[in-house]
Design a protein around this motif. Structure first.
Motif, mmCIF file in Angstrom:
data_model
loop_
_atom_site.group_PDB
_atom_site.id
_atom_site.type_symbol
_atom_site.label_atom_id
_atom_site.label_comp_id
_atom_site.label_asym_id
_atom_site.label_seq_id
_atom_site.Cartn_x
_atom_site.Cartn_y
_atom_site.Cartn_z
ATOM 1 N N ARG A 153 -2.988 -8.401 -5.213
ATOM 2 C CA ARG A 153 -2.602 -7.537 -6.112
ATOM 3 C C ARG A 153 -1.622 -6.611 -5.624
ATOM 4 N NH1 ARG A 153 -7.916 -8.006 -7.258
ATOM 5 N NH2 ARG A 153 -8.242 -5.763 -6.318
ATOM 6 N N ARG A 154 -1.946 -6.314 -4.321
ATOM 7 C CA ARG A 154 -1.188 -5.465 -3.656
ATOM 8 C C ARG A 154 -0.084 -5.774 -2.639
ATOM 9 N NH1 ARG A 154 -5.487 -1.621 -0.763
ATOM 10 N NH2 ARG A 154 -6.004 -3.659 0.131
ATOM 11 N N ALA A 155 -0.075 -7.121 -2.394
ATOM 12 C CA ALA A 155 1.075 -7.645 -1.685
ATOM 13 C C ALA A 155 2.369 -7.353 -2.100
ATOM 14 C CB ALA A 155 0.624 -9.252 -1.384
ATOM 15 N N GLY A 156 3.213 -7.167 -1.027
ATOM 16 C CA GLY A 156 4.765 -6.789 -1.412
ATOM 17 C C GLY A 156 5.473 -5.946 -0.475
ATOM 18 N N ILE A 157 6.736 -6.022 -0.568
ATOM 19 C CA ILE A 157 7.533 -4.987 0.397
ATOM 20 C C ILE A 157 8.111 -3.922 -0.391
ATOM 21 C CG2 ILE A 157 9.615 -5.161 2.108
ATOM 22 C CD1 ILE A 157 8.867 -7.821 2.741
ATOM 23 N N ILE A 158 7.780 -2.764 -0.145
ATOM 24 C CA ILE A 158 8.334 -1.760 -0.856
ATOM 25 C C ILE A 158 9.323 -0.795 -0.139
ATOM 26 C CG2 ILE A 158 7.581 0.617 -2.010
ATOM 27 C CD1 ILE A 158 4.597 -0.611 -2.266
ATOM 28 N N PHE A 159 10.389 -0.688 -0.936
ATOM 29 C CA PHE A 159 11.394 0.035 -0.476
ATOM 30 C C PHE A 159 11.297 1.653 -0.770
ATOM 31 C CE2 PHE A 159 13.270 -4.054 -0.368
ATOM 32 C CZ PHE A 159 14.102 -4.194 0.526
ATOM 33 N N ASP A 160 11.400 2.491 0.147
ATOM 34 C CA ASP A 160 11.733 3.911 -0.468
ATOM 35 C C ASP A 160 12.677 4.730 0.567
ATOM 36 O OD1 ASP A 160 10.470 4.740 2.047
ATOM 37 O OD2 ASP A 160 8.342 5.057 1.137
ATOM 38 N N SER A 161 12.633 5.993 0.337
ATOM 39 C CA SER A 161 13.805 6.727 0.963
ATOM 40 C C SER A 161 13.448 6.825 2.597
ATOM 41 C CB SER A 161 13.702 8.226 0.355
ATOM 42 O OG SER A 161 12.656 8.864 0.719
ATOM 43 N N LYS A 162 12.246 6.540 2.961
ATOM 44 C CA LYS A 162 12.077 6.634 4.393
ATOM 45 C C LYS A 162 12.018 5.363 5.119
ATOM 46 C CE LYS A 162 9.114 10.789 3.926
ATOM 47 N NZ LYS A 162 7.520 11.444 4.059
ATOM 48 N N GLY A 163 11.983 4.261 4.417
ATOM 49 C CA GLY A 163 11.771 2.817 5.091
ATOM 50 C C GLY A 163 11.115 1.834 4.163
ATOM 51 N N LEU A 164 10.684 0.702 5.204
ATOM 52 C CA LEU A 164 10.011 -0.444 4.406
ATOM 53 C C LEU A 164 8.495 -0.192 4.782
ATOM 54 C CD1 LEU A 164 12.234 -3.003 5.700
ATOM 55 C CD2 LEU A 164 12.374 -2.010 3.098
ATOM 56 N N LEU A 165 7.833 -0.407 3.435
ATOM 57 C CA LEU A 165 6.348 -0.548 3.902
ATOM 58 C C LEU A 165 6.047 -1.940 3.465
ATOM 59 C CD1 LEU A 165 3.508 0.216 3.824
ATOM 60 C CD2 LEU A 165 3.400 0.581 1.379
ATOM 61 N N LEU A 166 5.534 -2.876 4.594
ATOM 62 C CA LEU A 166 5.204 -4.139 4.622
ATOM 63 C C LEU A 166 3.934 -4.466 4.340
ATOM 64 C CD1 LEU A 166 7.155 -4.894 7.811
ATOM 65 C CD2 LEU A 166 8.016 -4.811 5.697
ATOM 66 N N ASN A 167 3.542 -4.726 3.250
ATOM 67 C CA ASN A 167 2.006 -5.010 2.679
ATOM 68 C C ASN A 167 1.895 -6.638 2.408
ATOM 69 O OD1 ASN A 167 -0.565 -4.324 2.231
ATOM 70 N ND2 ASN A 167 0.177 -2.772 0.580
ATOM 71 N N LEU A 168 1.794 -7.212 3.558
ATOM 72 C CA LEU A 168 1.873 -8.776 3.537
ATOM 73 C C LEU A 168 0.627 -9.525 3.119
ATOM 74 C CD1 LEU A 168 4.382 -8.857 6.452
ATOM 75 C CD2 LEU A 168 4.894 -8.750 4.185
ATOM 76 N N GLY A 169 -0.097 -8.904 2.812
ATOM 77 C CA GLY A 169 -1.542 -9.575 2.467
ATOM 78 C C GLY A 169 -2.485 -9.674 3.730
ATOM 79 N N HIS A 170 -2.217 -10.118 4.883
ATOM 80 C CA HIS A 170 -2.725 -10.335 5.875
ATOM 81 C C HIS A 170 -2.713 -9.151 7.070
ATOM 82 C CE1 HIS A 170 1.297 -11.666 7.182
ATOM 83 N NE2 HIS A 170 0.932 -11.260 8.568
ATOM 84 N N SER A 171 -1.717 -8.372 6.831
ATOM 85 C CA SER A 171 -1.491 -7.037 7.467
ATOM 86 C C SER A 171 -0.525 -6.145 6.770
ATOM 87 C CB SER A 171 -0.848 -7.377 8.819
ATOM 88 O OG SER A 171 0.735 -7.842 8.464
ATOM 89 N N ALA A 172 -0.502 -4.779 7.149
ATOM 90 C CA ALA A 172 0.194 -3.690 6.771
ATOM 91 C C ALA A 172 0.954 -2.894 7.717
ATOM 92 C CB ALA A 172 -0.792 -2.733 5.464
ATOM 93 N N ALA A 173 2.129 -2.602 7.490
ATOM 94 C CA ALA A 173 2.596 -1.682 8.315
ATOM 95 C C ALA A 173 4.005 -0.937 7.911
ATOM 96 C CB ALA A 173 3.210 -2.396 9.679
ATOM 97 N N PHE A 174 4.632 -0.048 8.462
ATOM 98 C CA PHE A 174 5.515 0.885 7.974
ATOM 99 C C PHE A 174 6.756 0.741 9.003
ATOM 100 C CE2 PHE A 174 8.119 4.680 7.037
ATOM 101 C CZ PHE A 174 8.213 4.428 5.657
ATOM 102 N N ILE A 175 7.972 0.753 8.490
ATOM 103 C CA ILE A 175 9.208 0.592 9.423
ATOM 104 C C ILE A 175 10.286 1.523 8.941
ATOM 105 C CG2 ILE A 175 11.123 -0.750 10.643
ATOM 106 C CD1 ILE A 175 9.324 -3.116 10.029
#
Length: 214
Positions: free
Chosen positions: A66-88
């Motif tokens: 339910r939470r998986a996805g890639i979110i674009f915001d003003s600071k960067g990319l939130l990678l919520n890929l199911g098996h991992s999460a990270a921010f660039i």
């Protein structure tokens, strides 16, 4: 703006793994003849079947996250890929591209992968964490309980992810690889979308209505 994984494609991969795994477990016995070599072959086929079932389960849970996805915001990319999460952050992206190199089993069902070269790999590692898909159902809940039970015994160490990123960099020129199925669309189109988002910060709000074609 949030982009969801290609859930139908992930489910197709899961069903395909289960079908092949079921054949290995059910019909594998037909390969049995005589001799130790045939017995070893049968054991190998059964183990392959179990592995395929596990891979299929992983893809099925990813497709229901339910939470998986890639979110674009003003600071960067939130990678919520199911098996991992990270921010660039946008500033940490050196360049983007597409590669056909298959980095892991999660690349099954994806022809190509998005590649991200980072200016500072350590900044990415600081935000990286492994996680389980936020799926519902008894299997997902059981995996969650197991993960929480093992969490105190894990040694937190950035070396594995750092070594993995170094390997990716040597093989492809990118530090982070994301399978196309987790992008929700074509890798080339995703690169164009990210570049547009980076180069036109004033108009980013207008991109929130972009229809992401699969």
């Amino acid at each position: 703006m949030r982009i969801s994984p290609n859930q139908p494609r992930l489910r197709v991969v899961a069903l395909a793994c289960w079908a092949i795994g079921g054949w290995c477990l059910i019909d594998g016995g037909r390969l049995v003849g005589a001799g130790a070599a045939i017995t070893a072959l049968l054991i190998s086929v059964d183990l392959l079947g179990l592995l395929l079932f596990a891979i299929g389960l992983t893809f099925w849970l990813l497709s229901n996250d339910r939470r998986a996805g890639i979110i674009f915001d003003s600071k960067g990319l939130l990678l919520n890929l199911g098996h991992s999460a990270a921010f660039i952050t946008w500033e940490n992206i050196e360049r983007l591209g597409v590669t056909s190199h298959r980095a892991s089993l999660l690349a099954l069902g994806s022809r190509r992968q998005l590649g991200i070269a980072l200016c500072d790999a350590e900044a990415y590692i600081q935000t990286y964490e492994e996680r389980l898909p936020a799926a519902s159902g008894p299997i997902a809940r059981s995996l969650g309980w197991i993960e929480r039970g093992l969490r105190p015994f894990r040694r937190r160490n950035s070396r594995p992810i750092a070594a993995q990123m170094a390997f990716f960099r040597a093989k492809t020129g990118y530090d982070v690889l994301i399978p196309e199925a987790l992008l929700g669309g074509k890798a080339d189109a995703f690169v164009d979308l990210v570049e547009t988002y980076r180069q036109h910060p004033i108009d980013r709000h207008a991109l929130d209505g972009t229809i992401w074609m699969r």
